[in-house]
Design a protein around this motif. Structure first.
Motif, PDB file in Angstrom:
ATOM      1  N   ASP A 239      -8.382  -3.951   7.305  1.00 51.09           N
ATOM      2  CA  ASP A 239      -9.038  -3.165   6.262  1.00 51.09           C
ATOM      3  C   ASP A 239      -8.434  -3.504   4.900  1.00 51.09           C
ATOM      4  O   ASP A 239      -7.217  -3.681   4.777  1.00 51.09           O
ATOM      5  CB  ASP A 239      -8.854  -1.676   6.553  1.00 51.09           C
ATOM      6  CG  ASP A 239      -9.872  -0.805   5.845  1.00 51.09           C
ATOM      7  OD1 ASP A 239     -10.261  -1.169   4.716  1.00 51.09           O
ATOM      8  OD2 ASP A 239     -10.273   0.223   6.410  1.00 51.09           O
ATOM      9  N   SER A 240      -9.259  -3.563   3.883  1.00 51.84           N
ATOM     10  CA  SER A 240      -8.740  -3.804   2.530  1.00 51.84           C
ATOM     11  C   SER A 240      -8.009  -2.573   1.991  1.00 51.84           C
ATOM     12  O   SER A 240      -7.204  -2.673   1.062  1.00 51.84           O
ATOM     13  CB  SER A 240      -9.881  -4.173   1.580  1.00 51.84           C
ATOM     14  OG  SER A 240     -10.846  -3.133   1.534  1.00 51.84           O
ATOM     15  N   PHE A 241      -8.266  -1.406   2.567  1.00 49.88           N
ATOM     16  CA  PHE A 241      -7.616  -0.153   2.158  1.00 49.88           C
ATOM     17  C   PHE A 241      -6.314  -0.018   2.943  1.00 49.88           C
ATOM     18  O   PHE A 241      -6.319   0.367   4.108  1.00 49.88           O
ATOM     19  CB  PHE A 241      -8.551   1.028   2.438  1.00 49.88           C
ATOM     20  CG  PHE A 241      -8.030   2.350   1.950  1.00 49.88           C
ATOM     21  CD1 PHE A 241      -7.959   2.638   0.597  1.00 49.88           C
ATOM     22  CD2 PHE A 241      -7.621   3.322   2.854  1.00 49.88           C
ATOM     23  CE1 PHE A 241      -7.500   3.860   0.148  1.00 49.88           C
ATOM     24  CE2 PHE A 241      -7.159   4.549   2.414  1.00 49.88           C
ATOM     25  CZ  PHE A 241      -7.092   4.816   1.059  1.00 49.88           C
ATOM     26  N   GLN A 242      -5.196  -0.367   2.324  1.00 49.71           N
ATOM     27  CA  GLN A 242      -3.927  -0.462   3.036  1.00 49.71           C
ATOM     28  C   GLN A 242      -2.994   0.719   2.746  1.00 49.71           C
ATOM     29  O   GLN A 242      -1.840   0.553   2.350  1.00 49.71           O
ATOM     30  CB  GLN A 242      -3.251  -1.778   2.692  1.00 49.71           C
ATOM     31  CG  GLN A 242      -3.903  -2.993   3.324  1.00 49.71           C
ATOM     32  CD  GLN A 242      -3.727  -3.009   4.846  1.00 49.71           C
ATOM     33  OE1 GLN A 242      -2.627  -3.149   5.353  1.00 49.71           O
ATOM     34  NE2 GLN A 242      -4.824  -2.854   5.568  1.00 49.71           N
ATOM     35  N   THR A 243      -3.511   1.919   2.957  1.00 47.40           N
ATOM     36  CA  THR A 243      -2.705   3.130   2.803  1.00 47.40           C
ATOM     37  C   THR A 243      -2.288   3.646   4.171  1.00 47.40           C
ATOM     38  O   THR A 243      -3.114   3.746   5.077  1.00 47.40           O
ATOM     39  CB  THR A 243      -3.494   4.224   2.067  1.00 47.40           C
ATOM     40  OG1 THR A 243      -3.763   3.787   0.735  1.00 47.40           O
ATOM     41  CG2 THR A 243      -2.704   5.523   2.000  1.00 47.40           C
TER      42      THR A 243
ATOM     43  N   GLY B 185       0.805  -1.222   0.000  1.00 48.16           N
ATOM     44  CA  GLY B 185       0.000   0.000   0.000  1.00 48.16           C
ATOM     45  C   GLY B 185       0.833   1.265   0.000  1.00 48.16           C
ATOM     46  O   GLY B 185       2.000   1.267   0.414  1.00 48.16           O
TER      47      GLY B 185
ATOM     48  N   PRO C 207      -1.862   1.552   8.179  1.00 46.21           N
ATOM     49  CA  PRO C 207      -3.165   1.109   7.653  1.00 46.21           C
ATOM     50  C   PRO C 207      -3.843   0.196   8.659  1.00 46.21           C
ATOM     51  O   PRO C 207      -3.175  -0.556   9.376  1.00 46.21           O
ATOM     52  CB  PRO C 207      -2.785   0.349   6.369  1.00 46.21           C
ATOM     53  CG  PRO C 207      -1.354  -0.019   6.527  1.00 46.21           C
ATOM     54  CD  PRO C 207      -0.740   1.039   7.377  1.00 46.21           C
TER      55      PRO C 207
ATOM     56  N   SER D  47       2.793  -2.914   7.284  1.00 45.34           N
ATOM     57  CA  SER D  47       2.041  -3.363   6.109  1.00 45.34           C
ATOM     58  C   SER D  47       2.246  -4.851   5.878  1.00 45.34           C
ATOM     59  O   SER D  47       1.308  -5.583   5.540  1.00 45.34           O
ATOM     60  CB  SER D  47       2.470  -2.568   4.874  1.00 45.34           C
ATOM     61  OG  SER D  47       2.146  -1.200   4.993  1.00 45.34           O
TER      62      SER D  47
END
Length: 280
Positions: free
Chosen positions: A71-75, A44, A67, A121
């Motif tokens: 969560d699928s949003f790995q920023t 991410g 992140p 991450s």
């Protein structure tokens, strides 16, 4: 350089933010070219943002928000002190100097690559949800501080001896935090005496920074001491692995092994790595 300098009189907030973001890619590329650690291509992003107002009282400098584990949003988010929208001449010279001298690299090493962002991450990818849920401060902060010295040794900075002097100062500061952490939680220090301790050791000019730091220490027992204690444990483990592997030892393999177990207590990571190597 990660940013092409515009003339000082034209320097802007956007130039600073562009440089910050560009330095992240620059340090990542250095790690890859040196073969220091494996960085997955699909890891991410890490975005540079100004520290939210509600956190300014606790975060006087830079910081990292990883992140969410599930969560699928790995920023990840790299917090930096707010930058004025309109620069005075003094602001323009100050930020121009930061970019010209590439002073952001050290922060990137600790917070992004190969530090917190990479480690946390990778941890979020571990198959076991129990492992993903674990967040050992000792391991995370120890790894980030270990990375600071690693990148000096590996040649990230042209001005090595100047950076070594600065690194030594920051390691001394982390050692002071070990003392401070224990004394705060044992009741030997209250807030004011803790701030005064840092001022006496490092100078009055940084009092405002220390005041905010100590507020955070009061809220997070054992976190302040974890940087140096964790770094020493990782350095000790590296020596053991190097002895076991002999001529087969490489920094990349050691670092990949180290980060492959999730951010769990370091002693468990050590047990797993040494057991695996002895079986081989």
């Amino acid at each position: 350089p990660p940013h092409q300098l515009t003339p000082p009189e034209e320097f802007s907030k956007e130039d600073v933010l562009d440089y910050y973001q560009g330095e992240i890619q620059s340090v990542r590329t250095f790690c890859e070219e040196k073969g220091l650690v494996t960085i997955p291509l699909d890891i991410g992003d890490c975005r540079v943002v100004e520290t939210p107002k509600f956190l300014l009282g606790l975060l006087p400098g830079i910081a990292y928000m990883p992140p969410p584990p599930f969560d699928s949003f790995q920023t990840g988010y790299f917090y930096v002190s707010p930058i004025p929208s309109e620069f005075t001449e003094e602001d323009r010279q100050h930020y121009y100097s930061i970019v010209k001298n590439r002073e952001f690299r050290g922060g990137v090493v600790h917070e992004v690559y190969p530090g917190h962002h990479l480690q946390l991450s990778l941890s979020n990818r571990f198959p076991s949800k129990v492992r993903v849920y674990q967040q050992s401060n000792l391991f995370a902060e120890g790894w980030a501080l270990y990375c600071e010295e690693l990148m000096v040794d590996e040649g990230l900075y042209e001005e090595k001896w100047d950076v070594m002097e600065e690194l030594a100062r920051w390691i001394r500061f982390r050692a002071a935090r070990v003392i401070l952490d224990v004394k705060l939680q044992s009741g030997d220090f209250d807030y004011d005496s803790a701030v005064n301790f840092l001022v006496e050791e490092f100078g009055e000019e940084d009092r405002e920074y220390f005041e905010k730091e100590v507020k955070r220490y009061c809220l997070s027992p054992t976190q302040p001491m974890s940087c140096l204690v964790g770094k020493l444990q990782i350095s000790d483990l590296r020596k053991k692995v190097e002895k076991l592997m002999g001529e087969d030892f490489s920094l990349q393999r050691f670092h990949d092994l180290l980060l492959s177990e999730g951010t769990i207590p370091l002693k468990l990571v050590e047990r797993k790595i040494l057991h695996r190597l002895k079986d081989q």
